[in-house]
Design a protein around this motif. Structure first.
Motif, short mmCIF file in Angstrom:
data_model
loop_
_atom_site.label_atom_id
_atom_site.label_comp_id
_atom_site.label_asym_id
_atom_site.label_seq_id
_atom_site.Cartn_x
_atom_site.Cartn_y
_atom_site.Cartn_z
N ALA A 1 0.83 -1.21 0.00
CA ALA A 1 0.00 0.00 0.00
C ALA A 1 0.86 1.25 0.00
CB ALA A 1 -0.92 -0.01 1.21
N ASP A 2 0.45 2.23 -0.80
CA ASP A 2 1.16 3.50 -0.88
C ASP A 2 0.13 4.61 -0.82
OD1 ASP A 2 3.19 5.35 -1.13
OD2 ASP A 2 4.18 4.29 -2.78
N GLN A 3 0.58 5.84 -0.97
CA GLN A 3 -0.30 6.99 -0.87
C GLN A 3 -1.54 6.84 -1.75
OE1 GLN A 3 0.64 11.02 -2.65
NE2 GLN A 3 0.87 11.54 -0.47
N SER A 4 -2.70 7.16 -1.19
CA SER A 4 -4.03 7.13 -1.83
C SER A 4 -4.64 5.74 -1.90
CB SER A 4 -4.02 7.77 -3.22
OG SER A 4 -3.48 6.90 -4.20
N ALA A 5 -3.93 4.71 -1.42
CA ALA A 5 -4.53 3.38 -1.36
C ALA A 5 -5.52 3.32 -0.20
CB ALA A 5 -3.46 2.32 -1.18
N CYS A 6 -6.55 2.50 -0.33
CA CYS A 6 -7.49 2.29 0.76
C CYS A 6 -7.40 0.84 1.23
CB CYS A 6 -8.92 2.62 0.32
SG CYS A 6 -9.19 4.42 0.14
N GLN B 1 -5.96 -4.39 0.39
CA GLN B 1 -6.29 -3.16 -0.30
C GLN B 1 -7.62 -3.33 -1.02
OE1 GLN B 1 -3.07 -1.15 -2.46
NE2 GLN B 1 -1.66 -2.70 -1.65
N THR B 2 -8.34 -2.21 -1.17
CA THR B 2 -9.63 -2.25 -1.83
C THR B 2 -9.85 -0.90 -2.52
OG1 THR B 2 -11.99 -2.75 -1.52
CG2 THR B 2 -10.93 -1.39 0.16
N PRO B 3 -10.64 -0.85 -3.60
CA PRO B 3 -10.93 0.45 -4.22
C PRO B 3 -11.58 1.41 -3.22
CG PRO B 3 -11.58 -1.34 -5.67
CD PRO B 3 -11.22 -1.97 -4.36
N HIS C 1 -14.19 0.66 3.22
CA HIS C 1 -12.83 0.46 3.72
C HIS C 1 -12.71 1.10 5.10
CE1 HIS C 1 -12.84 4.36 1.57
NE2 HIS C 1 -12.02 4.74 2.53
N ARG C 2 -11.59 0.83 5.76
CA ARG C 2 -11.38 1.35 7.12
C ARG C 2 -10.21 2.33 7.23
NH1 ARG C 2 -14.47 -2.01 10.57
NH2 ARG C 2 -14.94 -4.05 9.65
#
Length: 356
Positions: free
Chosen positions: A69-74, A90-92, A97-98
């Motif tokens: 996961a990187d910046q802007s990932a949920c 990870q999810t869109p 998401h949390r």
């Protein structure tokens, strides 16, 4: 004379105005800024029993990040019965998401040997310090400066699970999350920058205040001070400027009175239940920080303080108690709604009987 809605609200604002002038009152969880914690550690009473965030096999001696996961990932995960965490993935961001990642930090690059190969995972106190040092400014920058620190989003951080840390992974993810009253991240949808940041309660919820001016949702059968009648978005009403509190008051006076009528099934029911419409407003700082929604509510003023209510106003006078007593008797009066045939005058629900 019966107190008017406007004067009731002006008196009670002193009760709910906390140290931060972000709104007439603020909703805060047990941890207004969620603690930095590893998914493999205890976090607000939830302990993961599985290795979460790992992304495949690591070669011997290699330290792979605990997640890609990187910046802007949920990110999201499941909370199993008993509080254990599983299914960290990870999810869109448009899906539930949390956690939304604002930045990724490598603690191995910290200018000291504090997080070297043999370092223990930092304590909760040190994790909180790291969150303040590394996540605060970067997350506000990620939101392009639009952030209400008293709003629904808290800045948080996640460390790798203990076994990944032991293998040398020093990744820390900074990001945003919405928490419940226990401080547990809850499911939300959409990117934070595109959401209304205001903390509001749902219609039908009841809430109590305490000595620190915090407002907590409670069952309406328990002692409380407000009952929520509506959630009002002000974004379309004031699309081109930051509204003053006075502008918000002028608009919300009618809106929240109508909300009270609709919530109780008519103006006569509001009159009989003896409660007054109440509403929250936002300071300029909160508005510019992305908070655009407010709550309408029902309250009862008692010598400049919120009276303690028990039971829901929707259940009628028989169920509602105000400071332990039934609602005060209301004098009989003429109908207040205008009859199109007679053109009878319209009066406020709080107008003194017989007044013109």
């Amino acid at each position: 004379m019966v107190t008017t809605t406007a004067s009731v609200r002006s008196v009670l604002l002193a009760v709910v105005a906390g140290a931060v002038a972000a709104a007439s009152y603020t909703f805060v969880s047990e941890s207004t800024s969620a603690s930095s914690a590893s998914p493999g550690q205890t976090q607000t009473g939830v302990t993961a029993t599985t290795t979460v965030g790992t992304t495949g096999q690591n070669s011997p001696g290699a330290a792979a990040p605990f997640t890609t996961a990187d910046q802007s990932a949920c990110l999201t995960w499941q909370l199993n019965e008993g509080g254990s965490i599983a299914g960290f993935e990870q999810t869109p961001c448009e899906q539930e998401h949390r956690f939304e990642v604002s930045t990724r930090e490598d603690l191995a690059a910290f200018p000291s040997s504090e997080f070297g190969p043999d370092a223990q995972m930092p304590s909760q106190t040190r994790q909180a310090q790291l969150r303040e040092e590394l996540c605060g400014a970067s997350t506000v920058n990620y939101l392009q400066g639009v952030y209400d620190p008293n709003g629904r989003y808290s800045i948080a951080s996640i460390l790798p699970p203990a076994e990944a840390w032991a293998r040398g992974d020093r990744t820390m993810l900074c990001g945003l999350q919405v928490t419940d009253a226990a401080g547990t991240p809850v499911l939300t949808s959409g990117r934070a920058a595109e959401q209304d940041q205001a903390r509001v309660l749902d219609v039908g919820q009841c809430a109590s205040t305490d000595a620190s001016n915090t407002l907590r949702a409670v069952d309406c059968g328990e002692p409380h001070h407000l009952e929520i009648t509506s959630v009002v978005s002000l974004a379309d009403t004031f699309p081109d400027h930051t509204p003053s509190v006075e502008e918000q008051d002028k608009y919300l006076g009618d809106v929240c009175t109508t909300a009270a009528h609709d919530y109780l099934g008519g103006e006569e029911n509001l009159y009989r239940i003896a409660l007054q419409p109440f509403w929250t407003t936002h300071s300029p700082a909160a508005w510019e920080g992305g908070s655009k929604s407010v709550n309408c509510a029902l309250v009862f003023a008692n010598n400049g303080q919120f009276a303690t209510l028990t039971g829901s106003a929707t259940q009628g006078r028989e169920a509602l108690r105000i400071d332990g007593n039934p609602p005060p008797e209301r004098p009989e009066r003429r109908p207040l709604r205008e009859d199109p045939a007679s053109k009878a005058p319209v009066a406020s629900a709080n107008q003194e009987p017989g007044a013109q």
